[in-house]
Design a protein around this motif. Structure first.
Motif, PDB file in Angstrom:
ATOM      1  N   UNK A  43       0.832  -1.211   0.000  1.00  0.00           N
ATOM      2  CA  UNK A  43       0.000   0.000   0.000  1.00  0.00           C
ATOM      3  C   UNK A  43       0.860   1.251   0.000  1.00  0.00           C
ATOM      4  N   UNK A  44       0.344   2.344  -0.581  1.00  0.00           N
ATOM      5  CA  UNK A  44      -0.968   2.464  -1.216  1.00  0.00           C
ATOM      6  C   UNK A  44      -1.022   1.691  -2.541  1.00  0.00           C
ATOM      7  N   UNK A  45      -2.101   0.940  -2.726  1.00  0.00           N
ATOM      8  CA  UNK A  45      -2.234   0.148  -3.938  1.00  0.00           C
ATOM      9  C   UNK A  45      -3.687  -0.266  -4.098  1.00  0.00           C
ATOM     10  N   UNK A  46      -3.993  -0.802  -5.245  1.00  0.00           N
ATOM     11  CA  UNK A  46      -5.276  -1.446  -5.501  1.00  0.00           C
ATOM     12  C   UNK A  46      -4.991  -2.833  -6.064  1.00  0.00           C
ATOM     13  N   UNK A  47      -6.025  -3.645  -6.130  1.00  0.00           N
ATOM     14  CA  UNK A  47      -5.841  -4.965  -6.725  1.00  0.00           C
ATOM     15  C   UNK A  47      -5.319  -4.847  -8.150  1.00  0.00           C
ATOM     16  N   UNK A  48      -5.850  -3.868  -8.904  1.00  0.00           N
ATOM     17  CA  UNK A  48      -5.416  -3.693 -10.293  1.00  0.00           C
ATOM     18  C   UNK A  48      -3.951  -3.295 -10.371  1.00  0.00           C
ATOM     19  N   UNK A  49      -3.486  -2.436  -9.469  1.00  0.00           N
ATOM     20  CA  UNK A  49      -2.080  -2.022  -9.525  1.00  0.00           C
ATOM     21  C   UNK A  49      -1.152  -3.150  -9.102  1.00  0.00           C
ATOM     22  N   UNK A  50      -1.606  -4.042  -8.217  1.00  0.00           N
ATOM     23  CA  UNK A  50      -0.798  -5.198  -7.829  1.00  0.00           C
ATOM     24  C   UNK A  50      -0.633  -6.135  -9.030  1.00  0.00           C
ATOM     25  N   UNK A  51      -1.708  -6.377  -9.751  1.00  0.00           N
ATOM     26  CA  UNK A  51      -1.616  -7.229 -10.946  1.00  0.00           C
ATOM     27  C   UNK A  51      -0.767  -6.568 -12.026  1.00  0.00           C
ATOM     28  N   UNK A 109      -6.393  -0.993  -0.357  1.00  0.00           N
ATOM     29  CA  UNK A 109      -5.914   0.118   0.478  1.00  0.00           C
ATOM     30  C   UNK A 109      -5.183   1.151  -0.381  1.00  0.00           C
ATOM     31  N   UNK A 110      -5.951   2.050  -1.008  1.00  0.00           N
ATOM     32  CA  UNK A 110      -5.391   2.946  -2.016  1.00  0.00           C
ATOM     33  C   UNK A 110      -4.791   4.215  -1.414  1.00  0.00           C
ATOM     34  N   UNK A 111      -4.813   4.326  -0.106  1.00  0.00           N
ATOM     35  CA  UNK A 111      -4.180   5.431   0.597  1.00  0.00           C
ATOM     36  C   UNK A 111      -3.270   4.845   1.687  1.00  0.00           C
ATOM     37  N   UNK A 112      -2.354   5.648   2.249  1.00  0.00           N
ATOM     38  CA  UNK A 112      -1.401   5.106   3.217  1.00  0.00           C
ATOM     39  C   UNK A 112      -2.043   4.459   4.440  1.00  0.00           C
ATOM     40  N   UNK A 113      -1.332   3.467   4.969  1.00  0.00           N
ATOM     41  CA  UNK A 113      -1.680   2.804   6.234  1.00  0.00           C
ATOM     42  C   UNK A 113      -0.581   3.177   7.229  1.00  0.00           C
ATOM     43  N   UNK A 114      -0.963   3.676   8.433  1.00  0.00           N
ATOM     44  CA  UNK A 114       0.078   4.193   9.314  1.00  0.00           C
ATOM     45  C   UNK A 114      -0.325   4.110  10.789  1.00  0.00           C
ATOM     46  N   UNK A 115       0.713   4.073  11.615  1.00  0.00           N
ATOM     47  CA  UNK A 115       0.539   4.060  13.065  1.00  0.00           C
ATOM     48  C   UNK A 115       0.538   5.485  13.602  1.00  0.00           C
ATOM     49  N   UNK A 116      -0.346   5.744  14.535  1.00  0.00           N
ATOM     50  CA  UNK A 116      -0.249   6.947  15.350  1.00  0.00           C
ATOM     51  C   UNK A 116       0.102   6.508  16.764  1.00  0.00           C
ATOM     52  N   UNK A 117       1.193   7.038  17.297  1.00  0.00           N
ATOM     53  CA  UNK A 117       1.671   6.636  18.617  1.00  0.00           C
ATOM     54  C   UNK A 117       1.136   7.580  19.689  1.00  0.00           C
TER      55      UNK A 117
END
Length: 834
Positions: free
Chosen positions: A42-50, A177-185
């Protein structure tokens, strides 16, 4: 203790796996065989992974379940795990236990640390059930049906229509998950909600601030910093875990933010400083600016005023830089926006058929002085706003966006939807059904609460007797274009502001054609070519037919016969004709006395390879239409308009904040190189103003400049208007008219001189001068890019442009519509080109 920027954010950078399975085949992540999965990040979509794996995506994707999984060790000080965007309804699993879900791709999904339980390591899985299984659920029918999509129940699901609109949107609907995945501490103080509102009162600025703070330590002091100024905030304790901050900062005489065409987009950094017993934090609040904004809607018009100056809004309807991934790296996004800015575009519209953009988009538009027209993500359909759960979801979605973009001074217009009112009216619905309470009441109230500085429009188009009529309010104008009207219809229709217009199948350059079809293969009726040509769903024609209609009319040839008989000539004409129509129409709307004050081209970038609506191709390379628009949208422009029996009119526009001083020259040319009239006058043009004069008023006697009276043969085939600034040795702007038509005699003996004017490591400035008139010159560098192209060369009048990415052995090839063959141009031997 020294203040510092909070280190409370970190990306989830672990490797992910992705699988696509049959709908309903698995009920738990552990049941899948993850050894067969594709690698994802991520960020990615199923189409971008393929795409990254160079594999064909299973289609239609909406008939399949999509799974993403990664292995994580959660930080000990985790506060939240954030998913900035999940495309498609999604369920979130931690070690096979569902801990959350997302019902909209248009809002961040946040999971608090408490939902993860005692297990701090394990698998995080995102499950996107097949959209068709959700669409199959029984729900009330809409009051009308749209041809935009095949599945009418998409109106219930908060996901993009990209990949789901037959005719012009490519396959590969966004899922993932086409936008970032992130931790907030966890940290001592956390802003849970804030409001930051810069305002102008006279020449002075004020910034109103209000925030809710979650705390583990009592606040002793809070300050708001905006640029060089600071203000202490009042601290209102709520309880041991919460405080409220409020206050106002006075900013004397700030530099104002302007669209780049009218001034400098000044920005100021905003920080919140918090101090406790033994903690001292600086929390960034982004950059913002000061500008006033209002719209004059008298007599059915729509004129946007920025800082009390009327602005002709011009630009394009934005399409994603990467339509497959729906996310672009910052350097790619910057390249696209710089290209739009350099074309004179001062407004970009994000249509309701697509997506909200990533944060960097709004930050770059702030920086570059590009206004943003933001549709909310609704288009054409009868949305079920009367359903309580749906209404709550879209209210939260809109509130989230407005809060999230508070510092986006570039944001100018919030529009409720795209074509909902038009669709209802065209399908015969009574007027009371055109606009529902969400767009009429709820959404404007939210805008007033969170962004009272913005303009609100309930629907695009809207405002006329019928929503789709173009002489009042906001229009979608395709008279010149899909409806095959003659170019003078742009004036006759009385357009006031068009947020969509001039959609054509714009032909890309040869480099892309060769990549698609092989060297020398001609675009034609082959299905692989036609996939890249847009059409309205259900019609018997496409936009290539529209383009060829105008090619036939303007260049007096049979486009279909030419396509097969003379590929090179066909491509030369078809590239130029759409840009020529756009240029002429924009000049009609920008002329003095026009009632039109805005035009946004449909659209920016092709969604797939081919002759799409984009003015840049699917790889971001400008097409011919881009250069025609660049001249007609320029901050300082000179052009000619045909006023019928009144002859030609000369126009000079100065949108800039500087006074224009120089010389304006009108020339009439009898081909190939005889100037029959030439008149020059000094001209000074104040900032934010324009000038016009009839050509007959400048000439010593009547010369039938537009060849309207037709007394005998035409005395000149070309009229040219050149603006040359005092300090320049070559014209900075030029406009042309062709009184006898655009078909000129072929020229075989032209000579073009090339001079290197200036150069550095990045680019070379060159000057071209021809001894004959050359029409729509195409300059091709074997390893570089041109700042201008498809321009006219008047005999003896130099034309200056920049080349970037060229090398010492660069050779230029020059072609023109009225030139037999092509000219090879070489840099002078003494020019050491980097």
């Amino acid at each position: 203790m020294q203040a510092f920027l909070s280190p409370s954010v970190s990306a989830v950078d672990s490797q992910w796996a992705m699988q696509i399975t049959a709908s309903g085949q698995f009920s738990a992540p552990s049941a899948l065989n993850w050894q067969a999965a594709l690698t994802a990040q991520p960020p990615c979509t199923a189409a971008s992974v393929y795409r990254a794996a160079n594999q064909a995506l299973p289609e239609p994707l909406d008939q399949h379940d999509v799974w993403f999984q990664t292995t994580l060790t959660l930080p000990e000080d985790l506060a939240f795990l954030h998913f900035d965007g999940l495309a498609g309804p999604a369920q979130i699993f931690w070690n096979d236990v569902q801990i959350g879900q997302s019902d909209t791709m248009f809002m961040r999904c946040s999971l608090p640390d408490s939902v993860f339980g005692a297990q701090r390591s394990g698998t995080l899985t995102l499950y996107f059930p097949a959209l068709n299984s959700l669409l199959a659920q029984r729900r009330p029918r809409p009051r009308w049906k749209t041809r935009l999509v095949e599945q009418q129940q998409l109106r219930w699901l908060r996901t993009s229509l990209l990949g789901r609109m037959p005719g012009w949107s490519p396959a590969g609907a966004p899922v993932g998950p086409y936008r970032p995945v992130w931790f907030e501490r966890r940290q001592t103080w956390r802003i849970s909600q804030h409001r930051l509102q810069p305002e102008l009162h006279g020449n002075d600025g004020y910034v109103r601030f209000h925030a809710h703070i979650q705390q583990t330590q009592k606040l002793k002091r809070a300050l708001l910093h905006v640029g060089p100024h600071s203000a202490e905030l009042s601290i209102l304790p709520q309880d041991a875990q919460r405080s409220e901050l409020q206050g106002e900062l006075f900013f004397p005489e700030p530099q104002r933010w302007w669209p780049h065409t009218h001034g400098t987009p000044h920005l100021y950094t905003c920080l919140l400083e918090l101090e406790g017993e033994n903690q001292h934090l600086m929390l960034p609040l982004g950059e913002t600016g000061f500008r006033s904004l209002h719209a004059d809607q008298q007599d059915g018009g729509y004129t946007v005023y920025v800082n009390d100056v009327a602005v002709f809004c011009r630009g394009a309807c934005w399409t994603p830089a990467d339509v497959t991934r729906l996310y672009a790296e910052p350097d790619v996004l910057r390249q696209h926006l710089e290209l739009a800015r350099d074309a004179g575009m001062n407004m970009l519209r994000l249509p309701g058929t697509m997506q909200f953009e990533q944060d960097m988009f709004y930050q770059l538009c702030n920086e570059m002085g590009i206004m943003v027209w933001q549709d909310m993500m609704f288009a054409n359909m009868d949305y079920p706003v009367g359903d309580a759960a749906f209404a709550d979801l879209i209210t939260a979605e809109a509130s989230n966006f407005l809060q999230h973009t508070q510092s986006a001074v570039c944001l100018a217009v919030i529009c409720g939807n795209s074509e909902v009112e038009q669709q209802a009216a065209m399908l015969g619905q009574p007027a009371e059904n055109w606009r529902n309470p969400f767009f009429a009441e709820s959404l404007p109230a939210l805008c007033q609460q969170w962004r009272p500085d913005l303009l609100y429009i309930p629907s695009s188009p809207s405002g006329g007797v019928m929503p789709f009529q173009v002489d009042a309010g906001i229009a979608h104008y395709f008279g010149v274009g899909a409806y095959l009207r003659t170019p003078d219809d742009a004036r006759l229709s009385g357009v006031r502001f068009t947020s969509e217009c001039l959609g054509f199948a714009n032909m890309p350059e040869d480099s892309l054609l060769d990549r698609m079809h092989g060297n020398g293969d001609s675009p034609g009726a082959h299905p692989s070519w036609k996939q890249g040509v847009p059409r309205d769903h259900g019609t018997a024609w496409d936009f290539e037919d529209v383009r060829d209609h105008y090619l036939t009319q303007i260049y007096q040839t049979d486009a279909m016969r030419l396509r097969y008989a003379d590929r090179e000539r066909y491509l030369a004409l078809t590239r130029r004709v759409t840009g020529q129509l756009m240029e002429q129409t924009l000049q009609t709307w920008r002329r003095a006395g026009s009632g039109c004050h805005g035009a946004l081209i449909w659209f920016w970038k092709d969604l797939r390879e081919g002759a799409g609506w984009g003015v840049v191709d699917a790889h971001g390379q400008p097409k011919a239409a881009y250069y025609y628009l660049k001249r007609s949208m320029a901050t300082q422009a000179a052009f000619l308009t045909d006023e019928g029996l009144n002859g030609l009119a000369c126009h000079v526009v100065n949108d800039s904040a500087q006074t224009m001083r120089g010389t304006l020259t009108l020339r009439l040319l009898r081909l190939p190189s005889s100037t029959t009239a030439e008149v020059s006058l000094p001209l000074e043009l104040a900032p934010h103003s324009q000038w016009q004069q009839r050509a007959d008023a400048l000439l010593p006697y009547f010369m039938d400049t537009a060849y309207a009276y037709r007394f005998g043969p035409v005395s000149h085939q070309v009229a040219a208007l050149h603006w040359q600034a005092e300090e320049d040795s070559a014209p900075a702007a030029a406009g042309f008219a062709f009184p006898a038509g655009h078909v000129l005699p072929a020229e075989s003996h032209a000579s073009v001189a090339l001079q290197v004017v200036d150069q550095d490591a990045q680019q070379v400035q060159i000057r071209l001068c021809s001894d004959r008139f050359l029409q729509a010159v195409h300059l091709q560098a074997n390893d570089g890019q041109c700042s201008d192209n498809y321009f006219h060369l008047y005999p003896g009048v130099p034309h200056t442009l920049q080349l970037s990415g060229v090398a010492a052995n660069t050779r230029l090839q020059l072609s023109a519509l009225n030139l037999n063959g092509a000219l090879k141009l070489a840099f002078p031997a003494e020019a050491a080109v980097s």
